[in-house]
Scaffold this motif. Structure first.
Motif, PDB file in Angstrom:
ATOM      1  N   PRO A  42       0.833  -1.211   0.000  1.00 25.68           N
ATOM      2  CA  PRO A  42       0.000   0.000   0.000  1.00 25.68           C
ATOM      3  C   PRO A  42       0.868   1.261   0.000  1.00 25.68           C
ATOM      4  O   PRO A  42       1.823   1.376   0.768  1.00 25.68           O
ATOM      5  N   GLY A  43       0.520   2.190  -0.865  1.00 30.70           N
ATOM      6  CA  GLY A  43       1.237   3.460  -0.911  1.00 30.70           C
ATOM      7  C   GLY A  43       2.484   3.437  -1.770  1.00 30.70           C
ATOM      8  O   GLY A  43       3.047   4.483  -2.074  1.00 30.70           O
ATOM      9  N   LYS A  44       2.955   2.253  -2.152  1.00 30.38           N
ATOM     10  CA  LYS A  44       4.171   2.147  -2.960  1.00 30.38           C
ATOM     11  C   LYS A  44       3.810   2.067  -4.440  1.00 30.38           C
ATOM     12  O   LYS A  44       3.038   1.207  -4.857  1.00 30.38           O
ATOM     13  N   VAL A  45       4.347   2.962  -5.236  1.00 27.88           N
ATOM     14  CA  VAL A  45       4.125   2.947  -6.675  1.00 27.88           C
ATOM     15  C   VAL A  45       5.254   2.141  -7.313  1.00 27.88           C
ATOM     16  O   VAL A  45       6.425   2.513  -7.203  1.00 27.88           O
ATOM     17  N   PRO A  46       4.936   1.024  -7.954  1.00 32.80           N
ATOM     18  CA  PRO A  46       5.988   0.191  -8.538  1.00 32.80           C
ATOM     19  C   PRO A  46       6.696   0.907  -9.681  1.00 32.80           C
ATOM     20  O   PRO A  46       6.099   1.686 -10.421  1.00 32.80           O
ATOM     21  N   ARG A  47       7.979   0.608  -9.809  1.00 31.46           N
ATOM     22  CA  ARG A  47       8.789   1.172 -10.890  1.00 31.46           C
ATOM     23  C   ARG A  47       9.215   0.041 -11.814  1.00 31.46           C
ATOM     24  O   ARG A  47       9.794  -0.955 -11.360  1.00 31.46           O
ATOM     25  N   VAL A  48       8.926   0.193 -13.096  1.00 29.90           N
ATOM     26  CA  VAL A  48       9.268  -0.828 -14.088  1.00 29.90           C
ATOM     27  C   VAL A  48      10.250  -0.231 -15.086  1.00 29.90           C
ATOM     28  O   VAL A  48      10.013   0.853 -15.630  1.00 29.90           O
ATOM     29  N   GLY A  49      11.358  -0.936 -15.312  1.00 25.94           N
ATOM     30  CA  GLY A  49      12.369  -0.469 -16.252  1.00 25.94           C
ATOM     31  C   GLY A  49      12.302  -1.222 -17.566  1.00 25.94           C
ATOM     32  O   GLY A  49      11.999  -2.423 -17.589  1.00 25.94           O
ATOM     33  N   TYR A  50      12.551  -0.529 -18.658  1.00 25.17           N
ATOM     34  CA  TYR A  50      12.529  -1.127 -19.994  1.00 25.17           C
ATOM     35  C   TYR A  50      13.860  -0.847 -20.691  1.00 25.17           C
ATOM     36  O   TYR A  50      14.330   0.291 -20.699  1.00 25.17           O
ATOM     37  N   VAL A  51      14.448  -1.878 -21.275  1.00 26.46           N
ATOM     38  CA  VAL A  51      15.668  -1.712 -22.064  1.00 26.46           C
ATOM     39  C   VAL A  51      15.400  -2.248 -23.466  1.00 26.46           C
ATOM     40  O   VAL A  51      15.159  -3.440 -23.651  1.00 26.46           O
ATOM     41  N   PHE A  52      15.416  -1.355 -24.438  1.00 21.40           N
ATOM     42  CA  PHE A  52      15.187  -1.719 -25.834  1.00 21.40           C
ATOM     43  C   PHE A  52      16.515  -1.682 -26.582  1.00 21.40           C
ATOM     44  O   PHE A  52      17.247  -0.692 -26.509  1.00 21.40           O
ATOM     45  N   ALA A  53      16.801  -2.733 -27.320  1.00 19.91           N
ATOM     46  CA  ALA A  53      18.031  -2.770 -28.106  1.00 19.91           C
ATOM     47  C   ALA A  53      17.904  -1.933 -29.379  1.00 19.91           C
ATOM     48  O   ALA A  53      18.892  -1.587 -30.001  1.00 19.91           O
ATOM     49  N   ARG A  54      16.693  -1.581 -29.731  1.00 14.33           N
ATOM     50  CA  ARG A  54      16.438  -0.943 -31.010  1.00 14.33           C
ATOM     51  C   ARG A  54      16.754   0.556 -31.036  1.00 14.33           C
ATOM     52  O   ARG A  54      17.181   1.138 -30.053  1.00 14.33           O
ATOM     53  N   VAL A  55      16.489   1.145 -32.204  1.00 14.27           N
ATOM     54  CA  VAL A  55      16.741   2.568 -32.436  1.00 14.27           C
ATOM     55  C   VAL A  55      15.476   3.341 -32.090  1.00 14.27           C
ATOM     56  O   VAL A  55      14.406   3.102 -32.659  1.00 14.27           O
ATOM     57  N   SER A  56      15.589   4.285 -31.158  1.00 12.68           N
ATOM     58  CA  SER A  56      14.413   4.979 -30.637  1.00 12.68           C
ATOM     59  C   SER A  56      13.648   5.742 -31.714  1.00 12.68           C
ATOM     60  O   SER A  56      12.411   5.750 -31.729  1.00 12.68           O
ATOM     61  N   SER A  57      14.343   6.363 -32.639  1.00 14.04           N
ATOM     62  CA  SER A  57      13.673   7.172 -33.651  1.00 14.04           C
ATOM     63  C   SER A  57      12.835   6.325 -34.608  1.00 14.04           C
ATOM     64  O   SER A  57      11.864   6.815 -35.193  1.00 14.04           O
ATOM     65  N   ALA A  58      13.188   5.046 -34.748  1.00 15.44           N
ATOM     66  CA  ALA A  58      12.484   4.192 -35.701  1.00 15.44           C
ATOM     67  C   ALA A  58      11.455   3.282 -35.044  1.00 15.44           C
ATOM     68  O   ALA A  58      10.573   2.763 -35.726  1.00 15.44           O
TER      69      ALA A  58
END
Length: 326
Positions: A25-41
């Protein structure tokens, strides 16, 4: 406010507490994402992942915090990006592609990891088995060993006269060794000679195509890779320049002017990472969550590109295609 807007808002408010069920209760979970791809595409992959979370009642900034990192097609950057999110002590780490999954596995044994777009999770050592992954990783497999062979079969069916094919491969991607093995076996069965042309970065593309031409290949098979997908416009342009019929693994290539692709629905896979994230945040262990495998593969043909290259696609193949771009 109209009735539809009111109902949508009410549904969101009701769903948010449900999504948080099982959390502190009260804790907002933090989720991390790592993408190998090119952000602009490839922002659409990030959009699909967030859409999946929204469908399960997660609202960014309210009941979940998201951190995203992009390797921009450079696999050597993945360990540092993963390490950064591990230091943040994210509650769940989502990683895309085989190199990213292996980097995450090396970085932590405690943070739950959800992977996506991993070709052969067992063969590359990401998990112990598909049914019971073990350890702290689980997720979605993007293909299987048979897919590479099938792509070569479709390429041969499209152009029966070919005898030598180049395989565009990235030595920095462990799954490509598996792809090469299966493709090589299929080539022997089909009576084709296979030549490897290697790329580690976008600066290698031109030389790879020149090497293929020097090898007098009749067609090219591009293995799935964050690098090639991120720079797909350039890859498609080179295939057109050297007039090489090319088979890809993702529909993004025909959409960008490439000739053929055969593979799973990638956007759906990224969207479905949310299901794993949700179950883990509610208390499930990655070790007990089976790895999901794709059940449907789609064949996409760009007929406009075929005509520009002076190529004729057999009618039997066009009738079986999931999409024909004209």
């Amino acid at each position: 406010m109209d009735r539809r807007t009111f109902l949508a808002g009410a549904a969101m408010l009701l769903a948010a507490p449900l999504a948080a069920e099982g959390q502190v209760p009260g804790k907002v979970p933090r989720v991390g994402y790592v993408f190998a791809r090119v952000s602009s595409a490839d922002q659409r992959l990030w959009d699909a992942a967030r859409q999946g979370l929204r469908e399960l009642g997660y609202v960014e900034g309210q009941n979940i915090t998201l951190e995203v990192r992009w390797a921009e097609g450079r696999t050597e950057r993945l360990p540092e990006l993963v390490a950064e999110l591990v230091r943040f002590k994210v509650d769940v780490l989502v990683v895309a592609t085989t190199p990213a999954a292996l980097a995450a596995k090396d970085a932590t044994r405690t943070i739950p990891i959800v992977f996506v777009a991993v070709g052969d999770p067992v063969g590359t050592g990401v998990v112990a088995s598909l049914a019971r992954p073990g350890g702290n990783l689980t997720g979605l497999s993007f293909s299987n060993r048979e897919v590479s062979a099938k792509r070569l079969e479709l390429l041969k069916e499209s152009f029966p006269g070919i005898s030598r094919v180049a395989a565009l491969t990235n030595p920095g991607n462990p799954i490509h060794a598996v792809f090469w093995q299966e493709t090589h076996i299929a080539a022997q069965t089909l009576g084709l000679r296979l030549q490897a042309v290697k790329v580690r970065g976008p600066e290698d593309f031109d030389e790879a195509f020149r090497a293929a031409v020097r090898g007098r290949v009749d067609a090219l098979l591009a293995f799935d890779d964050a690098l090639t997908v991120g720079y797909r416009a350039r890859l498609v342009a080179l295939a057109a320049k050297y007039r090489l019929p090319t088979m890809y693994g993702l529909r993004e290539f025909p959409n960008a002017g490439g000739l053929l692709s055969y593979g799973a629905d990638l956007l759906d896979q990224y969207r479905r990472t949310a299901t794993y994230v949700d179950r883990i945040l509610k208390g499930a262990r990655p070790a007990d969550l089976p790895v999901e495998q794709p059940t449907k593969f789609e064949l996409v043909i760009n007929l406009k590109t075929a005509k520009a290259l002076g190529l004729k696609i057999p009618q039997s193949l066009l009738l079986r295609a999931d999409q024909v771009i004209e």
